[in-house]
Scaffold this active site. Structure first.
Site, PDB file in Angstrom:
ATOM      1  N   TYR A  15       0.813  -1.230   0.000  1.00 53.55           N
ATOM      2  CA  TYR A  15       0.000   0.000   0.000  1.00 53.55           C
ATOM      3  C   TYR A  15       0.844   1.277   0.000  1.00 53.55           C
ATOM      4  CZ  TYR A  15      -3.866  -3.132   0.643  1.00 53.55           C
ATOM      5  OH  TYR A  15      -4.769  -4.136   0.439  1.00 53.55           O
ATOM      6  N   GLU A  35      10.562  -5.314  -5.905  1.00 48.61           N
ATOM      7  CA  GLU A  35       9.668  -6.227  -5.176  1.00 48.61           C
ATOM      8  C   GLU A  35      10.301  -7.619  -5.110  1.00 48.61           C
ATOM      9  OE1 GLU A  35       6.669  -6.265  -3.400  1.00 48.61           O
ATOM     10  OE2 GLU A  35       7.252  -8.384  -3.244  1.00 48.61           O
ATOM     11  N   GLY A 111       0.464  -7.081   0.564  1.00 46.03           N
ATOM     12  CA  GLY A 111      -0.635  -7.637   1.345  1.00 46.03           C
ATOM     13  C   GLY A 111      -1.973  -7.638   0.622  1.00 46.03           C
ATOM     14  N   ASN A 115      -5.004 -10.462   1.417  1.00 46.70           N
ATOM     15  CA  ASN A 115      -5.852 -10.050   2.537  1.00 46.70           C
ATOM     16  C   ASN A 115      -7.337 -10.210   2.229  1.00 46.70           C
ATOM     17  OD1 ASN A 115      -6.743  -7.605   1.344  1.00 46.70           O
ATOM     18  ND2 ASN A 115      -4.942  -6.511   2.100  1.00 46.70           N
ATOM     19  N   MET A 118     -11.020  -6.172   3.721  1.00 42.47           N
ATOM     20  CA  MET A 118     -11.870  -5.331   4.579  1.00 42.47           C
ATOM     21  C   MET A 118     -11.288  -3.935   4.668  1.00 42.47           C
ATOM     22  SD  MET A 118     -12.964  -7.904   7.564  1.00 42.47           S
ATOM     23  CE  MET A 118     -11.632  -9.024   7.243  1.00 42.47           C
ATOM     24  N   GLU A 356     -14.399  -9.108  13.705  1.00 44.32           N
ATOM     25  CA  GLU A 356     -14.961  -9.457  12.405  1.00 44.32           C
ATOM     26  C   GLU A 356     -15.526 -10.850  12.446  1.00 44.32           C
ATOM     27  OE1 GLU A 356     -11.075  -7.481  10.987  1.00 44.32           O
ATOM     28  OE2 GLU A 356     -11.492  -9.535  10.301  1.00 44.32           O
ATOM     29  N   HIS A 441      -1.981  -8.003  11.087  1.00 46.42           N
ATOM     30  CA  HIS A 441      -1.876  -6.541  11.023  1.00 46.42           C
ATOM     31  C   HIS A 441      -0.623  -6.014  11.724  1.00 46.42           C
ATOM     32  CE1 HIS A 441      -6.598  -6.555  10.997  1.00 46.42           C
ATOM     33  NE2 HIS A 441      -6.092  -7.009   9.866  1.00 46.42           N
ATOM     34  N   ASN A 479      -9.048  -2.811  10.745  1.00 40.28           N
ATOM     35  CA  ASN A 479      -8.107  -3.314   9.744  1.00 40.28           C
ATOM     36  C   ASN A 479      -7.371  -2.128   9.121  1.00 40.28           C
ATOM     37  OD1 ASN A 479     -10.884  -4.400   9.886  1.00 40.28           O
ATOM     38  ND2 ASN A 479      -9.888  -6.198   9.052  1.00 40.28           N
TER      39      ASN A 479
END
Ligand code: FDA
Length: 503
Positions: A15, A35, A111, A115, A118, A356, A441, A479
């Site tokens: 992200y 990466e 991620g 993931n 959410m 959740e 997380h 999250n």
């Protein structure tokens, strides 16, 4: 020959990295992303890019012979984890430290590939408590809405939620929570809920309804490769090098010299090289970024890095638990892997939790209600550099997970009492009802305002930036990826305006 030079280098493609690369590229700055995982676009022999949780193969795990799923057993049987053959550059990694396993994604998209999608926004009061130095008005008026729009956040049609068999598990858990006096809430997601409805009608290939999630989704999920990274490449200024790990960072003039190690998909090192850059943005995730900085400080390549690096790490209070329902309360044999409801007990003064309602999509009726709870856990771990292994060690004692368990137990004891049910003790080794020895997380390690200034600039190191989850001090209450994205947007806007405008 001198190593190649790029104006901006971004480590990772999760992200923080993806936001940064898009904004650099859009500003006309030539940017290279590095990466360590693969680009997940090539189908395997089965015609699919990713494998499912029900029949995992080598694509599932990052260099392992066996899967390491969060559940250990089912009905105490060793049926969950499977042998997957020759170690391979698969998409999910679990980094095991004493007392704590940290799950992370590997590949272009980080991620976002593995993931549950959410996408909640934290309660403003809690965000302000955790990150008091950040202008909350700018975040809540500008950067959170921007992040949600760019990530493709959407919500389930409320009518569909009430009737579809694929969310019976969620409705059962919701009813139980309400009977015990707790509130529930709908959680937005980046999985396309319109696609999901068509999956149920068998109009399109199934993904959330085919057990796909932690080893990747072949359809439906708007992971970063389809959003920020696609836009970044679209600027014409961003390139991505895959299966390449950043190993070292040296100062070089006003910029940085970075060591690279390229592997093939079976882990054989095929090339070691160097690249130099004007600005270096670290988006390797909480563990990855912290390790790179610690290694640089402790091996003396950047000896003046701040002492705060390595501190302030937390699990976002993650804890998993499951309840055994009565036989008259089935949860359904076809379950969507994408969660959509949570029990919201966040405002409890002593035992806050946001739990959740997770599926258990094994294709048969299990009579189980599974949960991933996010709690307030004030404990913090610390990373140090290990000269023998050249890796970061996480110091996290088993007792440090206890506050997470207490908060979850407060909630689920009450639900069990109201419904007359018990915990499932067959899912985690040692007959445990709660698993707080792994987390999805990881947050912290290079905290905003401590290891860096208020915009992610590493202290005493012009041109070196942290962009990812390592900036966040261990807890967010929900999250984290929407917050990681929004914070990265805010930071790069400032950096572009003040540090890079004349490049
Ligand atoms: P992120 O971890 O995404 O990316 C880092 C990238 O850097 C990786 O691609 C890695 O391979 C690469 N890298 C690391 N070291 C490197 C090096 N030395 N050289 C080159 N590359 C390197 N969150 C949420 O909000 N909603 C959810 O539903 C879920 N669910 C969930 C399920 C599972 C199974 C996991 C593992 C995680 C979640 N999360 C989640 C958490 C979320 O995915 C996580 O917080 C973010 O991906 C973190 O984003 P970052 O930008 O920090 O790094």
């Amino acid at each position: 020959a001198a190593p190649p030079y790029v104006p901006a280098l971004v480590v990772g493609t999760g992200y923080g990295a993806a936001v940064t690369a898009l904004r650099l590229g859009a500003a006309g700055i030539k940017t290279t992303m590095i990466e360590m995982g693969q680009l997940w676009t090539t189908p395997g022999k089965d015609g699919k890019v990713f494998c499912s949780t029900l029949s995992p193969d080598r694509r599932s795990m990052w260099f392992n012979r066996k899967t390491k799923a969060p559940l250990d057993t089912f009905l105490w049987l060793d049926v969950v984890n499977r042998d997957i053959g020759t170690p391979y550059a698969g998409v999910l990694d679990r980094i095991d430290f004493p007392n704590m396993g940290v799950y992370v994604g590997r590949g272009v998209g980080g991620g976002s590939l593995v993931n549950g999608g959410m996408a909640p926004t934290p309660q403003r009061a809690y965000f302000e408590k955790m990150l008091p130095q950040v202008d909350a008005d700018a975040m809540y008026k500008r950067y959170f809405p921007l992040a949600r729009r760019m990530l493709g956040v959407n919500s389930i049609d409320p009518h569909y939620l009430e009737k579809t068999p694929i969310y019976k598990f969620a409705r059962v858990s919701r009813r139980h929570a309400h009977q015990a006096g707790f509130k529930t809430t709908v959680i937005p997601n980046v999985y396309d809920f319109k696609y999901l409805q068509r999956e149920e009608k068998k109009q399109v290939p199934r993904s959330a309804l085919a057990g796909e999630v932690i080893y990747g989704n072949n359809h439906g999920k708007q992971s970063l490769d389809k959003t920020y990274l696609a836009d970044a490449l679209g600027t014409g200024n961003v390139t991505i090098r895959t299966l390449t790990r950043v190993t070292t960072i040296h100062q070089q003039g006003k910029g940085y010299l970075v060591g690279l190690e390229q592997i093939d998909a079976w882990g054989k090192v095929i090339r070691r090289s160097e690249i130099s850059c004007g600005s270096l943005f670290l988006g390797a995730g909480s563990v990855g970024t912290t390790e790179l900085l610690l290694r640089a400080r402790e091996t003396g390549t950047l000896p003046d890095l701040p002492a705060a690096i390595g501190a302030g790490w937390g699990t976002n209070g993650n804890v998993m638990t499951a309840r055994a329902n009565h036989l008259w309360d089935p949860t359904g044999s076809l379950q969507s892997t994408i969660p959509t409801l949570a029990i919201d007990n966040w405002n409890h003064p002593k035992y806050p939790s946001f739990a959740e309602i997770a599926p258990l999509p094994v294709g048969i009726e299990t009579f189980a209600s599974l949960y991933l709870a996010i709690t307030v856990n004030p404990e913090r771990g610390r990373f140090t550099y290990n000269h023998n292994t050249d890796r970061a060690d996480l110091h996290w004692g088993a007792h440090q997970s206890t506050p997470s368990i207490r908060s979850a137990q407060f909630l689920f004891d009450k639900i069990n009492k109201a419904i007359g049910t018990t915990y499932r003790r067959d899912l985690f080794t040692g007959n445990r009802a709660f698993a707080a020895d792994f987390c999805y997380h990881p947050l912290g390690g290079a905290l905003l305002g401590k290891a860096t200034d208020n915009y992610g600039r590493v202290r005493n190191h012009p041109g070196l930036y942290v962009t990812d989850s390592s900036l966040i001090p261990g807890s967010l209450g929900v999250n984290p990826f929407v917050t990681i994205t929004a914070l990265a947007e805010r930071n790069i806007a400032q950096v572009l305006a003040s540090d890079l405008k004349r490049r």
